[in-house]
Design a protein around this motif. Structure first.
Motif, PDB file in Angstrom:
ATOM      1  N   ALA A  69      -7.341  20.938  -9.773  1.00 32.81           N
ATOM      2  CA  ALA A  69      -6.142  20.177 -10.168  1.00 32.81           C
ATOM      3  C   ALA A  69      -6.129  19.933 -11.671  1.00 32.81           C
ATOM      4  N   MET A  70      -7.286  19.611 -12.228  1.00 30.79           N
ATOM      5  CA  MET A  70      -7.383  19.439 -13.688  1.00 30.79           C
ATOM      6  C   MET A  70      -7.046  20.744 -14.401  1.00 30.79           C
ATOM      7  N   GLU A  71      -7.596  21.834 -13.884  1.00 32.18           N
ATOM      8  CA  GLU A  71      -7.376  23.154 -14.492  1.00 32.18           C
ATOM      9  C   GLU A  71      -5.877  23.496 -14.517  1.00 32.18           C
ATOM     10  N   LEU A  72      -5.172  23.126 -13.442  1.00 31.73           N
ATOM     11  CA  LEU A  72      -3.744  23.458 -13.325  1.00 31.73           C
ATOM     12  C   LEU A  72      -2.860  22.309 -13.780  1.00 31.73           C
ATOM     13  N   ASN A  73      -3.476  21.261 -14.313  1.00 31.48           N
ATOM     14  CA  ASN A  73      -2.735  20.101 -14.819  1.00 31.48           C
ATOM     15  C   ASN A  73      -1.789  19.532 -13.760  1.00 31.48           C
ATOM     16  N   THR A  74      -2.307  19.402 -12.551  1.00 26.28           N
ATOM     17  CA  THR A  74      -1.449  18.931 -11.474  1.00 26.28           C
ATOM     18  C   THR A  74      -2.158  17.853 -10.652  1.00 26.28           C
ATOM     19  N   ALA A  75      -1.480  17.373  -9.611  1.00 25.12           N
ATOM     20  CA  ALA A  75      -2.010  16.277  -8.797  1.00 25.12           C
ATOM     21  C   ALA A  75      -3.119  16.762  -7.869  1.00 25.12           C
ATOM     22  N   PHE A  76      -3.954  15.822  -7.446  1.00 22.72           N
ATOM     23  CA  PHE A  76      -4.946  16.108  -6.410  1.00 22.72           C
ATOM     24  C   PHE A  76      -4.679  15.227  -5.203  1.00 22.72           C
ATOM     25  N   VAL A  77      -4.750  15.814  -4.016  1.00 17.91           N
ATOM     26  CA  VAL A  77      -4.538  15.088  -2.753  1.00 17.91           C
ATOM     27  C   VAL A  77      -5.748  15.295  -1.854  1.00 17.91           C
ATOM     28  N   PRO A  78      -6.381  14.206  -1.394  1.00 20.61           N
ATOM     29  CA  PRO A  78      -7.498  14.359  -0.459  1.00 20.61           C
ATOM     30  C   PRO A  78      -7.043  14.357   0.998  1.00 20.61           C
ATOM     31  N   ILE A  79      -7.597  15.292   1.768  1.00 14.14           N
ATOM     32  CA  ILE A  79      -7.525  15.202   3.235  1.00 14.14           C
ATOM     33  C   ILE A  79      -8.890  14.710   3.676  1.00 14.14           C
ATOM     34  N   ARG A  80      -8.902  13.576   4.380  1.00 12.45           N
ATOM     35  CA  ARG A  80     -10.179  12.919   4.676  1.00 12.45           C
ATOM     36  C   ARG A  80     -10.463  12.885   6.166  1.00 12.45           C
ATOM     37  N   LYS A  81     -11.708  12.593   6.486  1.00  9.65           N
ATOM     38  CA  LYS A  81     -12.055  12.341   7.881  1.00  9.65           C
ATOM     39  C   LYS A  81     -11.302  11.083   8.321  1.00  9.65           C
ATOM     40  N   LYS A  82     -10.918  11.062   9.572  1.00  9.00           N
ATOM     41  CA  LYS A  82     -10.166   9.929  10.143  1.00  9.00           C
ATOM     42  C   LYS A  82     -10.832   8.591   9.824  1.00  9.00           C
ATOM     43  N   GLY A  83      -9.999   7.603   9.507  1.00  5.32           N
ATOM     44  CA  GLY A  83     -10.500   6.245   9.308  1.00  5.32           C
ATOM     45  C   GLY A  83     -10.903   5.915   7.884  1.00  5.32           C
ATOM     46  N   LYS A  84     -10.761   6.857   6.973  1.00  3.20           N
ATOM     47  CA  LYS A  84     -11.185   6.617   5.589  1.00  3.20           C
ATOM     48  C   LYS A  84     -10.022   6.312   4.654  1.00  3.20           C
ATOM     49  N   LEU A  85      -8.835   6.823   4.959  1.00  8.90           N
ATOM     50  CA  LEU A  85      -7.695   6.597   4.059  1.00  8.90           C
ATOM     51  C   LEU A  85      -7.047   5.256   4.392  1.00  8.90           C
ATOM     52  N   PRO A  86      -6.718   4.459   3.374  1.00  9.55           N
ATOM     53  CA  PRO A  86      -6.295   3.080   3.626  1.00  9.55           C
ATOM     54  C   PRO A  86      -4.838   2.890   4.034  1.00  9.55           C
ATOM     55  N   TYR A  87      -3.961   3.815   3.654  1.00  7.17           N
ATOM     56  CA  TYR A  87      -2.521   3.638   3.875  1.00  7.17           C
ATOM     57  C   TYR A  87      -2.132   4.337   5.180  1.00  7.17           C
ATOM     58  N   GLU A  88      -0.836   4.416   5.478  1.00 11.38           N
ATOM     59  CA  GLU A  88      -0.376   5.118   6.690  1.00 11.38           C
ATOM     60  C   GLU A  88      -0.772   6.580   6.630  1.00 11.38           C
ATOM     61  N   THR A  89      -1.202   7.111   7.766  1.00  8.71           N
ATOM     62  CA  THR A  89      -1.652   8.509   7.772  1.00  8.71           C
ATOM     63  C   THR A  89      -1.040   9.314   8.916  1.00  8.71           C
ATOM     64  N   TYR A  90      -1.019  10.625   8.727  1.00 11.16           N
ATOM     65  CA  TYR A  90      -0.885  11.572   9.822  1.00 11.16           C
ATOM     66  C   TYR A  90      -2.288  12.058  10.143  1.00 11.16           C
ATOM     67  N   GLU A  91      -2.545  12.269  11.432  1.00  9.62           N
ATOM     68  CA  GLU A  91      -3.876  12.725  11.849  1.00  9.62           C
ATOM     69  C   GLU A  91      -3.768  14.023  12.629  1.00  9.62           C
ATOM     70  N   GLN A  92      -4.801  14.829  12.543  1.00  3.80           N
ATOM     71  CA  GLN A  92      -4.846  16.068  13.320  1.00  3.80           C
ATOM     72  C   GLN A  92      -6.278  16.298  13.802  1.00  3.80           C
ATOM     73  N   SER A  93      -6.421  16.532  15.099  1.00  5.72           N
ATOM     74  CA  SER A  93      -7.750  16.796  15.671  1.00  5.72           C
ATOM     75  C   SER A  93      -7.959  18.294  15.827  1.00  5.72           C
ATOM     76  N   TYR A  94      -9.217  18.694  15.826  1.00  2.00           N
ATOM     77  CA  TYR A  94      -9.548  20.105  16.039  1.00  2.00           C
ATOM     78  C   TYR A  94     -10.907  20.190  16.716  1.00  2.00           C
ATOM     79  N   ASP A  95     -11.147  21.337  17.338  1.00  2.00           N
ATOM     80  CA  ASP A  95     -12.388  21.506  18.092  1.00  2.00           C
ATOM     81  C   ASP A  95     -13.540  21.925  17.191  1.00  2.00           C
ATOM     82  N   LEU A  96     -14.687  21.378  17.470  1.00  2.01           N
ATOM     83  CA  LEU A  96     -15.928  21.815  16.842  1.00  2.01           C
ATOM     84  C   LEU A  96     -16.741  22.547  17.910  1.00  2.01           C
TER      85      LEU A  96
END
Ligand code: AMP
Length: 179
Positions: A76-103
């Protein structure tokens, strides 16, 4: 960094450390910390990950928890643009969309803030490694739910024998080194 100082893919591959039987027997872990630990390798890797894109082409780089944050934020720094984290469930503080997947055993859930990118945003998704593709496929589902346009899904490493690409139809997938 000028282009002539850039390290080639072969040198990056040589720096990845194979750690057998981590985190469990039978898994050969691809340890990227030797690449991070060398400024020239790290900077070159980020240039390779963002190659084909220039400043203004991309509205956000999205990185997947946790090593995707390291490369994604640098890209993101290299491209001078924003960075967005996709996190493990329960870590982001605001409203979220969630998606589960198989391990291999059980399942996992990742999440993104509902306002992380505006609909129509042009994004690049970055992670360190494509294995079975479950994580990246779930991330793409979240990004589509946000209305993002996925320009590229980029990995440093692809374990091609696990056929992870098959879980990512309809989006461009690129990896720098393949095993
Ligand atoms: P997958 O959902 O199977 O594609 O797994 C991808 C995620 O698991 C990535 O975020 C990697 O960080 C991690 N991962 C899976 N296999 C390995 C491996 N052999 N070495 C290092 N990381 C791995």
């Amino acid at each position: 960094m000028s282009t002539d100082l850039m390290v080639g893919i072969a040198e990056l591959k040589a720096a990845v450390r194979n750690v057998p039987n981590f985190p469990k027997p039978g898994i050969q872990f691809k340890d990227i910390t030797p690449v991070l630990g060398d400024a020239r390798l790290f900077a070159s890797l980020v240039r390779h990950l963002t190659s084909g894109f220039k400043r203004g082409d991309v509205d956000a780089v999205v990185g997947i928890d946790a090593r995707g944050f390291i490369f994604g934020a640098a890209a993101a720094m290299e491209l001078n643009t924003a960075f967005v984290p996709i996190r493990k469930k329960g870590k982001l503080p605001y409203e979220t969309y969630e998606q589960s997947y198989d391990l291999e055993y059980g399942s996992s859930t990742i999440a993104v803030h509902t306002d992380a990118v505006k609909p129509g945003s042009r994004i690049i998704l970055i992670d360190d490694l494509l294995a079975t593709g479950g994580t990246a496929a779930a991330a793409v589902v979240l990004l589509k739910r946000l209305g993002a346009e996925v320009l590229d899904v980029v990995f440093f490493i692809e374990l091609a024998f696990l056929n992870g690409r098959e879980k990512l139809p309809g989006v461009p997938v690129r990896s720098l080194i393949t095993y």
